[in-house]
Design a protein around this motif. Structure first.
Motif, PDB file in Angstrom:
ATOM      1  N   ARG A 112       0.824  -1.211   0.000  1.00 50.64           N
ATOM      2  CA  ARG A 112       0.000   0.000   0.000  1.00 50.64           C
ATOM      3  C   ARG A 112       0.855   1.257   0.000  1.00 50.64           C
ATOM      4  NH1 ARG A 112      -4.578  -1.711   4.553  1.00 50.64           N
ATOM      5  NH2 ARG A 112      -5.724  -3.191   3.215  1.00 50.64           N
ATOM      6  N   SER A 113       1.946   1.240   0.731  1.00 54.07           N
ATOM      7  CA  SER A 113       2.802   2.431   0.789  1.00 54.07           C
ATOM      8  C   SER A 113       3.490   2.685  -0.553  1.00 54.07           C
ATOM      9  CB  SER A 113       3.846   2.271   1.893  1.00 54.07           C
ATOM     10  OG  SER A 113       4.730   1.205   1.613  1.00 54.07           O
ATOM     11  N   LEU A 114       3.831   1.625  -1.264  1.00 53.47           N
ATOM     12  CA  LEU A 114       4.430   1.797  -2.581  1.00 53.47           C
ATOM     13  C   LEU A 114       3.445   2.439  -3.546  1.00 53.47           C
ATOM     14  CD1 LEU A 114       6.399  -1.570  -2.985  1.00 53.47           C
ATOM     15  CD2 LEU A 114       7.389   0.714  -2.903  1.00 53.47           C
ATOM     16  N   MET A 118      14.689  -3.043 -18.044  1.00 58.46           N
ATOM     17  CA  MET A 118      13.957  -1.957 -17.395  1.00 58.46           C
ATOM     18  C   MET A 118      13.762  -2.232 -15.915  1.00 58.46           C
ATOM     19  SD  MET A 118      11.100  -0.600 -20.138  1.00 58.46           S
ATOM     20  CE  MET A 118      10.491  -2.201 -20.661  1.00 58.46           C
ATOM     21  N   LEU A 119      13.492  -3.478 -15.559  1.00 59.03           N
ATOM     22  CA  LEU A 119      13.311  -3.826 -14.146  1.00 59.03           C
ATOM     23  C   LEU A 119      14.618  -3.702 -13.379  1.00 59.03           C
ATOM     24  CD1 LEU A 119      10.887  -6.877 -14.413  1.00 59.03           C
ATOM     25  CD2 LEU A 119      10.376  -4.627 -13.457  1.00 59.03           C
ATOM     26  N   MET A 120      15.731  -4.001 -14.026  1.00 66.05           N
ATOM     27  CA  MET A 120      17.021  -3.844 -13.368  1.00 66.05           C
ATOM     28  C   MET A 120      17.252  -2.384 -12.979  1.00 66.05           C
ATOM     29  SD  MET A 120      20.869  -4.617 -14.845  1.00 66.05           S
ATOM     30  CE  MET A 120      20.872  -3.125 -15.834  1.00 66.05           C
ATOM     31  N   LEU A 121      16.780  -1.461 -13.830  1.00 60.14           N
ATOM     32  CA  LEU A 121      16.921  -0.041 -13.542  1.00 60.14           C
ATOM     33  C   LEU A 121      15.868   0.458 -12.560  1.00 60.14           C
ATOM     34  CD1 LEU A 121      17.527   1.211 -17.202  1.00 60.14           C
ATOM     35  CD2 LEU A 121      19.260   0.706 -15.474  1.00 60.14           C
ATOM     36  N   LEU A 122      14.706  -0.175 -12.548  1.00 59.96           N
ATOM     37  CA  LEU A 122      13.579   0.323 -11.754  1.00 59.96           C
ATOM     38  C   LEU A 122      13.579  -0.188 -10.321  1.00 59.96           C
ATOM     39  CD1 LEU A 122      10.859   1.933 -11.893  1.00 59.96           C
ATOM     40  CD2 LEU A 122       9.761  -0.246 -12.464  1.00 59.96           C
ATOM     41  N   ILE A 123      13.918  -1.448 -10.128  1.00 59.30           N
ATOM     42  CA  ILE A 123      13.781  -2.078  -8.812  1.00 59.30           C
ATOM     43  C   ILE A 123      14.608  -1.369  -7.730  1.00 59.30           C
ATOM     44  CG2 ILE A 123      14.311  -4.196  -7.510  1.00 59.30           C
ATOM     45  CD1 ILE A 123      13.263  -5.778  -9.892  1.00 59.30           C
ATOM     46  N   PRO A 124      15.860  -0.929  -7.993  1.00 55.26           N
ATOM     47  CA  PRO A 124      16.588  -0.207  -6.940  1.00 55.26           C
ATOM     48  C   PRO A 124      15.872   1.042  -6.452  1.00 55.26           C
ATOM     49  CG  PRO A 124      18.110  -0.917  -8.633  1.00 55.26           C
ATOM     50  CD  PRO A 124      16.741  -1.207  -9.149  1.00 55.26           C
ATOM     51  N   LEU A 162       7.070  -5.919  -2.072  1.00 60.22           N
ATOM     52  CA  LEU A 162       7.631  -5.439  -3.328  1.00 60.22           C
ATOM     53  C   LEU A 162       7.355  -6.422  -4.456  1.00 60.22           C
ATOM     54  CD1 LEU A 162       9.303  -3.514  -5.030  1.00 60.22           C
ATOM     55  CD2 LEU A 162      11.375  -4.622  -4.144  1.00 60.22           C
ATOM     56  N   MET A 163       7.438  -7.723  -4.164  1.00 57.82           N
ATOM     57  CA  MET A 163       7.192  -8.718  -5.198  1.00 57.82           C
ATOM     58  C   MET A 163       5.748  -8.668  -5.699  1.00 57.82           C
ATOM     59  SD  MET A 163       9.884 -10.202  -6.159  1.00 57.82           S
ATOM     60  CE  MET A 163       8.994 -11.330  -7.236  1.00 57.82           C
ATOM     61  N   LEU A 164       4.814  -8.313  -4.838  1.00 58.36           N
ATOM     62  CA  LEU A 164       3.425  -8.169  -5.285  1.00 58.36           C
ATOM     63  C   LEU A 164       3.311  -7.072  -6.336  1.00 58.36           C
ATOM     64  CD1 LEU A 164       1.489  -8.495  -1.890  1.00 58.36           C
ATOM     65  CD2 LEU A 164       1.594 -10.169  -3.736  1.00 58.36           C
ATOM     66  N   LEU A 165       4.037  -5.982  -6.126  1.00 59.62           N
ATOM     67  CA  LEU A 165       4.036  -4.903  -7.108  1.00 59.62           C
ATOM     68  C   LEU A 165       4.696  -5.351  -8.409  1.00 59.62           C
ATOM     69  CD1 LEU A 165       3.617  -1.932  -7.923  1.00 59.62           C
ATOM     70  CD2 LEU A 165       5.806  -1.426  -6.828  1.00 59.62           C
ATOM     71  N   LEU A 166       5.805  -6.073  -8.304  1.00 57.17           N
ATOM     72  CA  LEU A 166       6.500  -6.534  -9.499  1.00 57.17           C
ATOM     73  C   LEU A 166       5.677  -7.558 -10.272  1.00 57.17           C
ATOM     74  CD1 LEU A 166      10.121  -6.858  -8.043  1.00 57.17           C
ATOM     75  CD2 LEU A 166       9.154  -4.986  -9.395  1.00 57.17           C
ATOM     76  N   VAL A 167       4.922  -8.371  -9.559  1.00 58.85           N
ATOM     77  CA  VAL A 167       4.034  -9.331 -10.232  1.00 58.85           C
ATOM     78  C   VAL A 167       2.989  -8.598 -11.061  1.00 58.85           C
ATOM     79  CG1 VAL A 167       2.211 -11.038  -9.829  1.00 58.85           C
ATOM     80  CG2 VAL A 167       4.388 -11.249  -8.641  1.00 58.85           C
ATOM     81  N   LEU A 168       2.470  -7.491 -10.538  1.00 59.21           N
ATOM     82  CA  LEU A 168       1.499  -6.695 -11.290  1.00 59.21           C
ATOM     83  C   LEU A 168       2.132  -6.110 -12.556  1.00 59.21           C
ATOM     84  CD1 LEU A 168      -0.517  -4.751  -8.557  1.00 59.21           C
ATOM     85  CD2 LEU A 168      -1.230  -6.733  -9.892  1.00 59.21           C
ATOM     86  N   ILE A 169       3.384  -5.669 -12.450  1.00 55.58           N
ATOM     87  CA  ILE A 169       4.079  -5.121 -13.620  1.00 55.58           C
ATOM     88  C   ILE A 169       4.253  -6.195 -14.690  1.00 55.58           C
ATOM     89  CG2 ILE A 169       6.264  -4.162 -14.429  1.00 55.58           C
ATOM     90  CD1 ILE A 169       6.543  -2.789 -11.733  1.00 55.58           C
ATOM     91  N   VAL A 170       4.703  -7.377 -14.272  1.00 62.08           N
ATOM     92  CA  VAL A 170       4.900  -8.470 -15.223  1.00 62.08           C
ATOM     93  C   VAL A 170       3.556  -8.924 -15.804  1.00 62.08           C
ATOM     94  CG1 VAL A 170       5.756 -10.835 -15.490  1.00 62.08           C
ATOM     95  CG2 VAL A 170       7.019  -9.200 -14.067  1.00 62.08           C
ATOM     96  N   ALA A 171       2.512  -8.929 -14.984  1.00 57.85           N
ATOM     97  CA  ALA A 171       1.192  -9.317 -15.469  1.00 57.85           C
ATOM     98  C   ALA A 171       0.680  -8.340 -16.524  1.00 57.85           C
ATOM     99  CB  ALA A 171       0.211  -9.397 -14.307  1.00 57.85           C
ATOM    100  N   TRP A 184       4.316   7.437 -11.509  1.00 51.70           N
ATOM    101  CA  TRP A 184       5.071   7.997 -12.626  1.00 51.70           C
ATOM    102  C   TRP A 184       6.010   6.966 -13.238  1.00 51.70           C
ATOM    103  CZ3 TRP A 184       3.889  12.169 -15.175  1.00 51.70           C
ATOM    104  CH2 TRP A 184       3.197  13.203 -14.540  1.00 51.70           C
ATOM    105  N   MET A 185       6.685   6.196 -12.389  1.00 47.05           N
ATOM    106  CA  MET A 185       7.610   5.180 -12.903  1.00 47.05           C
ATOM    107  C   MET A 185       6.861   4.074 -13.628  1.00 47.05           C
ATOM    108  SD  MET A 185      10.610   4.838 -10.008  1.00 47.05           S
ATOM    109  CE  MET A 185       9.518   4.731  -8.587  1.00 47.05           C
ATOM    110  N   LEU A 186       5.717   3.658 -13.092  1.00 48.16           N
ATOM    111  CA  LEU A 186       4.928   2.617 -13.753  1.00 48.16           C
ATOM    112  C   LEU A 186       4.384   3.103 -15.088  1.00 48.16           C
ATOM    113  CD1 LEU A 186       2.931   1.067 -10.760  1.00 48.16           C
ATOM    114  CD2 LEU A 186       4.967   0.170 -11.898  1.00 48.16           C
ATOM    115  N   ALA A 187       3.931   4.350 -15.129  1.00 51.19           N
ATOM    116  CA  ALA A 187       3.412   4.900 -16.385  1.00 51.19           C
ATOM    117  C   ALA A 187       4.507   4.977 -17.445  1.00 51.19           C
ATOM    118  CB  ALA A 187       2.805   6.276 -16.138  1.00 51.19           C
ATOM    119  N   LEU A 188       5.689   5.442 -17.053  1.00 48.19           N
ATOM    120  CA  LEU A 188       6.804   5.530 -17.993  1.00 48.19           C
ATOM    121  C   LEU A 188       7.216   4.149 -18.486  1.00 48.19           C
ATOM    122  CD1 LEU A 188       9.015   7.140 -19.427  1.00 48.19           C
ATOM    123  CD2 LEU A 188      10.393   6.958 -17.334  1.00 48.19           C
ATOM    124  N   MET A 189       7.260   3.194 -17.572  1.00 48.59           N
ATOM    125  CA  MET A 189       7.664   1.848 -17.948  1.00 48.59           C
ATOM    126  C   MET A 189       6.648   1.209 -18.890  1.00 48.59           C
ATOM    127  SD  MET A 189       8.659  -1.274 -15.427  1.00 48.59           S
ATOM    128  CE  MET A 189       9.246  -2.826 -16.094  1.00 48.59           C
TER     129      MET A 189
END
Length: 247
Positions: A11-13, A72-78, A115-124, A21-26
């Protein structure tokens, strides 16, 4: 308790404007790559029909797209992991969490899972875009599933690496730069290796992802990702346990 912390982190993420903004750009970049690959494939489709073993749309479109997504994930995840611990230190909320009756293991695993829940949404989201290939061609579902698995495992590795650097630093920017530098260094190992069986290539997460990117699912790559992620999570737990004992 792990799932409670994971839900809080998730929720905080999403509450941070920078995340949107990062998700929209990605998503924009991924959609642009997708249409470019589709256009390139359509331009050479007439020539491909004359070949006996012509590559299908999945190899020509999906595999390069997942390679781009991995970069892109390598650049985004940090940028996400720097907020998990280092930013809590800067905001003076980390001491409250350490003194709470919660084990460090639960804290680390909860933040990692959030964090993995957010990344799963990105991959989905990327997978849903590629499913549109089924509307006009026969896509290789096995290759697509192997790529999805590979991106998720690679994301877990980068997330664990970023979480460890976030535990080492009190400044979020330093944590992000450290995690990004290490991820980029491991990525360069795969590029600089001259032999596919070299030691440098064997320790690079991207090299193991490339096997899954080609649709080759083997136990050695899966074990590597699990050991890589588990080792970094263990190092993070050990680092924070030492910090709790010394405080």
């Amino acid at each position: 308790m792990i799932f409670t912390i994971a839900r809080k982190e998730f929720r905080s993420l999403f509450a941070a404007p920078s995340t949107w903004w990062m998700l929209a750009l990605m998503q924009f970049l991924f959609a642009w790559f997708f249409f470019v690959r589709i256009d390139d494939y359509l331009q050479v489709q007439a020539q491909l029909t004359q070949l006996a073993n012509a590559p299908g749309s999945t190899i020509a479109v999906a595999s390069p797209l997942y390679s781009a997504l991995a970069l892109m994930l390598m650049l985004l995840i940090p940028l996400f992991t720097m907020r998990l611990i280092a930013e809590e230190r800067r905001n003076r909320t980390w001491v409250l969490l350490l003194t709470a009756p919660v084990s460090v293991t639960h804290i680390v695993l909860g933040k990692f899972l959030g964090l993995m829940l957010l990344l799963v949404l990105i991959v989905a989201g990327s997978a849903i875009m590629l499913v549109t290939l089924l509307l006009g061609t026969h896509a290789d579902l096995g290759l697509m599933l192997a790529n999805i698995l590979g991106v998720l495992l690679l994301s877990a590795s980068y997330a664990a690496l970023g979480l460890y650097f976030s535990a080492l630093s009190k400044q979020p920017v330093i944590a992000a730069i450290g995690a990004l530098g290490m991820s980029f260094g491991l990525w360069l190992l795969e590029l600089s290796a001259s032999d596919n069986r070299s030691f440098l290539r064997a320790i690079s997460p991207n090299a193991h992802f490339q096997n899954l990117n080609m649709g080759l699912v083997n136990s050695a790559d899966l074990i590597y990702f699990m050991l890589f992620t588990a080792t970094l999570l263990w190092l993070t737990i050990r680092q924070l346990n030492d910090e709790r004992r010394s405080s």
